[in-house]
Scaffold this active site. Structure first.
Site, PDB file in Angstrom:
ATOM      1  N   TYR A 210      39.430 -18.173  29.269  1.00 20.68           N
ATOM      2  CA  TYR A 210      40.279 -19.208  28.689  1.00 20.68           C
ATOM      3  C   TYR A 210      40.313 -20.396  29.655  1.00 20.68           C
ATOM      4  O   TYR A 210      40.314 -20.214  30.870  1.00 20.68           O
ATOM      5  CB  TYR A 210      41.691 -18.669  28.467  1.00 20.68           C
ATOM      6  CG  TYR A 210      42.451 -19.366  27.364  1.00 20.68           C
ATOM      7  CD1 TYR A 210      42.084 -19.224  26.037  1.00 20.68           C
ATOM      8  CD2 TYR A 210      43.534 -20.183  27.649  1.00 20.68           C
ATOM      9  CE1 TYR A 210      42.770 -19.858  25.024  1.00 20.68           C
ATOM     10  CE2 TYR A 210      44.234 -20.834  26.642  1.00 20.68           C
ATOM     11  CZ  TYR A 210      43.849 -20.668  25.329  1.00 20.68           C
ATOM     12  OH  TYR A 210      44.537 -21.301  24.328  1.00 20.68           O
TER      13      TYR A 210
ATOM     14  N   GLY B 209      36.961 -19.639  17.114  1.00 25.45           N
ATOM     15  CA  GLY B 209      35.554 -19.306  16.879  1.00 25.45           C
ATOM     16  C   GLY B 209      35.340 -17.812  16.927  1.00 25.45           C
ATOM     17  O   GLY B 209      34.606 -17.300  17.774  1.00 25.45           O
TER      18      GLY B 209
ATOM     19  N   PHE C 122      41.327 -28.643  17.431  1.00 25.54           N
ATOM     20  CA  PHE C 122      42.766 -28.557  17.686  1.00 25.54           C
ATOM     21  C   PHE C 122      43.030 -27.436  18.685  1.00 25.54           C
ATOM     22  O   PHE C 122      42.555 -26.312  18.523  1.00 25.54           O
ATOM     23  CB  PHE C 122      43.530 -28.272  16.392  1.00 25.54           C
ATOM     24  CG  PHE C 122      45.010 -28.064  16.618  1.00 25.54           C
ATOM     25  CD1 PHE C 122      45.850 -29.138  16.819  1.00 25.54           C
ATOM     26  CD2 PHE C 122      45.560 -26.783  16.644  1.00 25.54           C
ATOM     27  CE1 PHE C 122      47.215 -28.955  17.036  1.00 25.54           C
ATOM     28  CE2 PHE C 122      46.913 -26.584  16.859  1.00 25.54           C
ATOM     29  CZ  PHE C 122      47.745 -27.677  17.065  1.00 25.54           C
TER      30      PHE C 122
ATOM     31  N   LEU D 276      46.523 -26.018  20.501  1.00 26.85           N
ATOM     32  CA  LEU D 276      47.978 -26.162  20.541  1.00 26.85           C
ATOM     33  C   LEU D 276      48.477 -26.453  21.949  1.00 26.85           C
ATOM     34  O   LEU D 276      49.385 -27.260  22.143  1.00 26.85           O
ATOM     35  CB  LEU D 276      48.641 -24.892  19.992  1.00 26.85           C
ATOM     36  CG  LEU D 276      50.177 -24.926  19.947  1.00 26.85           C
ATOM     37  CD1 LEU D 276      50.674 -25.948  18.938  1.00 26.85           C
ATOM     38  CD2 LEU D 276      50.737 -23.535  19.615  1.00 26.85           C
TER      39      LEU D 276
ATOM     40  N   LYS E 219      48.709  -8.193  13.438  1.00 21.77           N
ATOM     41  CA  LYS E 219      49.123  -8.680  14.752  1.00 21.77           C
ATOM     42  C   LYS E 219      49.959  -7.622  15.453  1.00 21.77           C
ATOM     43  O   LYS E 219      50.888  -7.069  14.886  1.00 21.77           O
ATOM     44  CB  LYS E 219      49.943  -9.956  14.587  1.00 21.77           C
ATOM     45  CG  LYS E 219      50.568 -10.491  15.865  1.00 21.77           C
ATOM     46  CD  LYS E 219      49.543 -11.132  16.775  1.00 21.77           C
ATOM     47  CE  LYS E 219      49.051 -12.423  16.189  1.00 21.77           C
ATOM     48  NZ  LYS E 219      48.056 -13.106  17.060  1.00 21.77           N
TER      49      LYS E 219
END
Length: 297
Positions: A18, A211, A234, A236, A292
């Site tokens: 990340y 992705g 985008f 966040l 989730k």
């Protein structure tokens, strides 16, 4: 901490892929909901027993106790279901921002998205419907796709197609009286992104926010020249880092109000923190598609 989800970005942070990495050593987790246990003498406006969420999100929510400055915490209505409070910031807020930030949508317009069974996808459907916006939704071909279609239609989806259903030259013929989409959301990439581009009307915009297939987006020359499509991204975290803390909190209160009123709902599975190993495997896709995962402390 009361509860916190396992998001793909949490896993990416641990994997080191990340673009934002906390100082090491670090505790995982980026959003969640907690109950105030104790406060310092200078703290005003918070009391023991209040429910709070880190807003903007803050690293280290996968632990039983967190000590941070008052400015990190946003007090929320305790009538909010715990699991929604724990998961409101990353996915529902992404859906809301994407619907508002790229195209000036109006009632009667249409959006198209892939990854429609994700929490972002489920939220896009419901938030769009609240504003009179049609949604065309693309899901993968897999076992249980008929059930997934029915669930999304129950949330308010106008159309739901599997990728194989869109292997036709003219997807416009599948829409009936629904206008061509002006805006598309892509979280998959590869062929699923190409399907979004097929649907978009001339001058339309596709926003990529994920992705999952790990395959690149391929755009035909004609899509750029003759349809004049626009491609944007985008993230966040970048939006929240641009001095938008108060705006972020007001939108979170709005979304939590919809959750309390039953106007915004999505699929999740609560797992005890002691069984985080199983929840993590599910979140990483090692047990097939799963809801989730929300850790309850």
């Amino acid at each position: 901490m009361l509860a916190a989800p396992i998001n793909p970005s949490d896993i990416n942070r641990i994997e080191g892929v990340y673009p934002v990495r906390p100082p090491m050593p670090a505790v995982g987790g980026y959003e969640g909901v907690g109950e105030v246990h104790a406060i310092g003498s200078a703290v005003k406006g918070l009391s023991a027993g209040d429910w709070v969420i880190p807003s903007p999100p803050s690293s280290g929510t996968w632990q039983t106790y967190v000590v941070k400055e008052q400015t990190v915490w946003h007090k929320i209505d305790k009538r909010t279901p715990m699991e929604y409070a724990a998961t409101v910031t990353v996915n529902p807020l992404s859906a809301l921002r994407m619907l508002e930030d790229f195209v000036a949508l109006k009632s009667g317009d249409t959006i198209v998205q892939n990854g429609a069974t994700s929490i972002v996808g489920q939220c896009v459907i419901q938030l769009a419907r609240l504003h009179g916006i049609h949604s065309i939704n693309i899901i993968r071909d897999r076992a249980g796709s008929d059930e997934a279609k029915a669930n999304l239609q129950q949330l308010g989806a106008d159309e739901v197609f599997t990728e194989s259903q869109l292997e036709v030259k003219n997807v416009r013929g599948l829409l009936g009286n629904i206008p061509e989409p002006v805006l598309g959301f892509n979280c998959v990439g590869g062929n699923a992104a190409s399907l979004i581009l097929k649907f978009l009307k001339q001058g339309g915009t596709m926003v990529t926010y994920g992705g999952m297939s790990k395959k690149p987006i391929t755009v035909s020359t004609s899509a750029f020249i003759f349809k004049e499509l626009t491609l944007k991204g985008f993230w966040l975290q970048r939006w929240m880092s641009s001095d938008k803390a108060e705006e972020c909190r007001s939108m979170i209160d709005y979304l939590l109000g919809l959750c309390r009123d039953g106007k915004l709902k999505y699929e999740f599975e609560v797992a005890p923190f002691d069984d985080f190993h199983t929840a993590l495997e599910k979140a990483m896709g090692k047990k097939g598609r799963q809801p989730k995962q929300v850790l309850k402390f």
